[in-house]
Design an enzyme around this catalytic site. Structure first.
Site, PDB file in Angstrom:
ATOM      1  N   HIS A  68      14.676-102.364  50.479  1.00  0.00           N
ATOM      2  CA  HIS A  68      13.739-101.495  49.778  1.00  0.00           C
ATOM      3  C   HIS A  68      13.723-100.121  50.445  1.00  0.00           C
ATOM      4  O   HIS A  68      14.098 -99.969  51.614  1.00  0.00           O
ATOM      5  CB  HIS A  68      12.346-102.105  49.793  1.00  0.00           C
ATOM      6  CG  HIS A  68      12.221-103.307  48.907  1.00  0.00           C
ATOM      7  ND1 HIS A  68      11.031-103.937  48.680  1.00  0.00           N
ATOM      8  CD2 HIS A  68      13.147-103.986  48.182  1.00  0.00           C
ATOM      9  CE1 HIS A  68      11.216-104.948  47.857  1.00  0.00           C
ATOM     10  NE2 HIS A  68      12.500-105.006  47.544  1.00  0.00           N
ATOM     11  N   GLU A  70      11.287 -98.270  51.514  1.00  0.00           N
ATOM     12  CA  GLU A  70      10.417 -98.187  52.699  1.00  0.00           C
ATOM     13  C   GLU A  70      11.117 -98.765  53.924  1.00  0.00           C
ATOM     14  O   GLU A  70      11.058 -98.184  55.012  1.00  0.00           O
ATOM     15  CB  GLU A  70       9.108 -98.971  52.476  1.00  0.00           C
ATOM     16  CG  GLU A  70       8.357 -98.606  51.229  1.00  0.00           C
ATOM     17  CD  GLU A  70       8.701 -99.497  50.043  1.00  0.00           C
ATOM     18  OE1 GLU A  70       7.761 -99.918  49.346  1.00  0.00           O
ATOM     19  OE2 GLU A  70       9.898 -99.768  49.802  1.00  0.00           O
ATOM     20  N   CYS A  96       5.840-103.720  48.547  1.00  0.00           N
ATOM     21  CA  CYS A  96       5.708-105.178  48.425  1.00  0.00           C
ATOM     22  C   CYS A  96       5.129-105.713  49.738  1.00  0.00           C
ATOM     23  O   CYS A  96       4.930-104.966  50.704  1.00  0.00           O
ATOM     24  CB  CYS A  96       7.080-105.796  48.141  1.00  0.00           C
ATOM     25  SG  CYS A  96       8.224-105.719  49.547  1.00  0.00           S
ATOM     26  N   CYS A  99       7.549-105.119  52.883  1.00  0.00           N
ATOM     27  CA  CYS A  99       7.542-103.724  53.337  1.00  0.00           C
ATOM     28  C   CYS A  99       6.191-103.348  53.937  1.00  0.00           C
ATOM     29  O   CYS A  99       6.125-102.587  54.900  1.00  0.00           O
ATOM     30  CB  CYS A  99       7.918-102.790  52.197  1.00  0.00           C
ATOM     31  SG  CYS A  99       9.665-102.890  51.758  1.00  0.00           S
TER      32      CYS A  99
END
Length: 138
Positions: A68, A70, A96, A99
């Protein structure tokens, strides 16, 4: 409009532009880590370094090893001489759960996001950790 809100919107728009670097078809997400009005890291969702730039399998499902935005920004700052302690993360989609755990451990104090992720569990744990959350339209 206050100066901080103007800056938040600008950095979030920049994260949105950064998302365009992603090769993912289903969703392109961008992230910027900002500290003391300086961008200290950036990231977008995609495959690990050295992997092919294909995020989805033949059925259109995201491959399990896709990172992801992040996570990419946080791991990138970890390889640098910068610290994410007390930084603000600007991300085009709310984090999410996985993260969010990284965000907490990285010492990030604020998360500014545009689109809300389908599962709000990540936002709930960030809130529980006392991290300031801001949802902005860009």
């Amino acid at each position: 409009m206050k100066k901080q809100e103007l800056l938040d919107k600008r950095y979030l728009r920049m994260a949105s532009i950064w998302a365009e670097n992603s090769y993912c078809q289903r969703r392109q997400v961008g992230a910027l880590l900002v500290k003391d009005k300086m961008i200290i890291s950036d990231g977008y969702n995609g495959t690990p370094s050295g992997f092919e730039n294909v995020c989805e399998d033949e059925h259109g499902k995201t491959k399990a090893y896709v990172l992801h935005a992040e996570a990419n920004a946080i791991t990138k700052v970890a390889k640098s001489n910068n610290s994410s302690e007390d930084a603000t993360l600007y991300v085009t989609t709310s984090p999410c759960m996985e993260c969010s755990k990284l965000i907490i451990q990285a010492g990030i104090k604020r998360v500014v996001y545009a689109e809300r992720y389908r599962n709000a569990d990540g936002l709930k744990i960030l809130e529980r950790a006392g991290i300031d959350l801001l949802n902005l339209d860009i």
